[in-house]
Design an enzyme around this catalytic site. Structure first.
Site, mmCIF file in Angstrom:
data_model
loop_
_atom_site.group_PDB
_atom_site.id
_atom_site.type_symbol
_atom_site.label_atom_id
_atom_site.label_comp_id
_atom_site.label_asym_id
_atom_site.label_seq_id
_atom_site.Cartn_x
_atom_site.Cartn_y
_atom_site.Cartn_z
ATOM 1 N N ARG A 116 0.823 -1.216 0.000
ATOM 2 C CA ARG A 116 0.000 0.000 0.000
ATOM 3 C C ARG A 116 0.854 1.263 0.000
ATOM 4 O O ARG A 116 0.353 2.358 -0.242
ATOM 5 C CB ARG A 116 -0.948 0.000 1.207
ATOM 6 C CG ARG A 116 -2.075 -1.006 1.074
ATOM 7 C CD ARG A 116 -3.093 -0.868 2.186
ATOM 8 N NE ARG A 116 -2.625 -1.416 3.444
ATOM 9 C CZ ARG A 116 -3.342 -1.437 4.568
ATOM 10 N NH1 ARG A 116 -4.558 -0.911 4.586
ATOM 11 N NH2 ARG A 116 -2.855 -1.980 5.673
ATOM 12 N N ASP A 192 -14.858 0.666 -3.464
ATOM 13 C CA ASP A 192 -14.253 1.928 -3.911
ATOM 14 C C ASP A 192 -13.900 1.791 -5.389
ATOM 15 O O ASP A 192 -14.046 0.719 -5.989
ATOM 16 C CB ASP A 192 -13.026 2.299 -3.072
ATOM 17 C CG ASP A 192 -11.984 1.201 -3.016
ATOM 18 O OD1 ASP A 192 -11.827 0.471 -4.018
ATOM 19 O OD2 ASP A 192 -11.331 1.053 -1.968
ATOM 20 N N LYS A 215 -15.830 6.674 -2.034
ATOM 21 C CA LYS A 215 -15.267 6.714 -0.677
ATOM 22 C C LYS A 215 -14.214 7.800 -0.581
ATOM 23 O O LYS A 215 -13.467 8.047 -1.527
ATOM 24 C CB LYS A 215 -14.641 5.350 -0.341
ATOM 25 C CG LYS A 215 -13.988 5.267 1.023
ATOM 26 C CD LYS A 215 -13.309 3.914 1.236
ATOM 27 C CE LYS A 215 -11.998 3.801 0.488
ATOM 28 N NZ LYS A 215 -11.266 2.549 0.797
ATOM 29 N N ASP A 242 -13.476 -7.301 -1.890
ATOM 30 C CA ASP A 242 -12.385 -6.353 -1.659
ATOM 31 C C ASP A 242 -11.107 -7.125 -1.401
ATOM 32 O O ASP A 242 -11.128 -8.313 -1.039
ATOM 33 C CB ASP A 242 -12.714 -5.443 -0.471
ATOM 34 C CG ASP A 242 -11.954 -4.120 -0.534
ATOM 35 O OD1 ASP A 242 -11.212 -3.904 -1.507
ATOM 36 O OD2 ASP A 242 -12.094 -3.306 0.396
#
Length: 350
Positions: A116, A192, A215, A242
């Site tokens: 991430r 999202d 989102k 997700d």
């Protein structure tokens, strides 16, 4: 005659041995099914810590000429080892095999930590930490990476010419939710914009309509669902897919909005990586009791805590089958992509 990449060795660091053992066992079952007599070596818990907390890897067997696959759970909520400790153990293990003559070292990382952090936060002075982890992996001697549904597929670009096999979760969830195929009252929902393409592929495979949530995050670890874009006329069942649940804030806000504003009566949740942290446990229980959450399907890409395993609505899918077949294809220089998009037929030689 040995395979072209050398004899096969599956190894597990302390946090990764839970899955390396299951994959080793599944691989042996596949060998037996094909009547193969090949021997493979399995090493568990190959790292340890000294009293001053330094990590050491010491091998008790000869590994020169082997094709090595090292399993590591970079995030392990069932132990006291942090992500950085687990990453260091992996790097030291890779260097240990290299310095002792292994032909190839493949890191099997079902959950790729730091994925991430693939770019700096906008207007913030941050590094691209995912690139740093890739650089260290290459320097340690890892020459191939196998990952399960990473947060960002483009992560493979950080590894340069190193092969990176990204195993997608789409076939798993198509099989899991095939019972809803073509139903007019069911809809696939992306939490999202980043998950919208995945939801669209899933929807096309099962002939389902799709929706996507808008989102934003006013603060770190806090999610607000401003709207859900899609046609919910006649929809009573929502399938949410997700890549991960951390604290569960996004999923919690999304499911509440689906029930309260869209009239959804049944929620099915498919998650590739459940991090088992923060308020996720309590939020999921509340969704189950008050907001029509019927089932949550996760994988064991991350070791699941006893608290999550005990939840009556949680189903944990083991990745040992797809990982054993992936190892088999790599070991014999066969295409992994062909396996992912065709019936899972092992390529096993005597």
């Amino acid at each position: 005659m040995d395979p072209p990449r050398g004899r096969l060795l599956i190894a597990g660091c302390r946090s990764g041995s839970y899955l390396s053992a299951r994959t080793f066992q599944r691989y042996k079952e596949l060998l037996a099914q094909e009547g193969s007599k090949n021997d493979i070596l399995h090493l568990e818990n190959i790292d340890k810590q000294f009293s001053d907390s330094e990590t050491c890897v010491r091998l008790d067997v000869h590994v020169s000429g082997y094709d090595v696959f090292i399993f590591q759970a970079l995030f392990n909520p069932t132990s006291d080892y942090c992500i950085d400790q687990n990453y260091m153990a992996l790097l030291i293990a890779a260097r240990t095999f290299r310095e002792n003559g292994a032909n190839h070292v493949t890191a099997v990382l079902p959950y790729l930590a730091y994925a991430r952090q693939d770019k700096p936060t906008r207007f913030m002075r941050e590094p691209t930490t995912a690139k740093l982890m890739a650089d260290m992996s290459i320097e340690a001697g890892i020459d191939r990476l196998v990952v399960w549904n990473p947060h960002c597929d483009q992560i493979r670009g950080f590894y340069g010419s190193m092969p990176v096999n990204v195993l997608g979760s789409l076939p798993l969830y198509i099989d899991e939710y095939r019972r809803f195929q073509g139903r007019e009252d069911a809809i696939a929902v992306a939490p999202d914009a980043g998950a919208s393409k995945f939801a669209a592929h899933f929807g096309r495979a099962l002939n389902l309509k799709c929706a996507v949530a808008s989102k934003y995050r006013p603060r770190p670890e806090e999610a607000v669902i401003s709207e859900i874009i899609g046609d919910f006329t006649g929809k009573k069942i929502a399938i949410i897919l997700d890549d991960m649940i951390s604290s569960g804030g996004t999923i919690y806000a999304l499911i509440k909005k689906l029930v309260e504003e869209k009239g959804i009566e049944e929620i099915y949740l498919g998650i590739s990586h459940n991090l088992c942290v923060g308020n996720a446990h309590d939020r999921l229980i509340d969704l189950y009791k008050n907001y029509h959450l019927k089932e949550m399907t996760v994988t064991n890409s991350i070791p699941q805590t006893a608290a999550f395993q005990s939840l009556p609505f949680v189903s944990i899918q083991c990745l040992s089958d797809i990982l054993s077949r992936t190892i088999n294809r790599i070991h014999y220089n066969q295409s992994v992509n062909e396996m992912l998009y065709q019936p899972l037929t092992p390529y096993i030689k005597d």
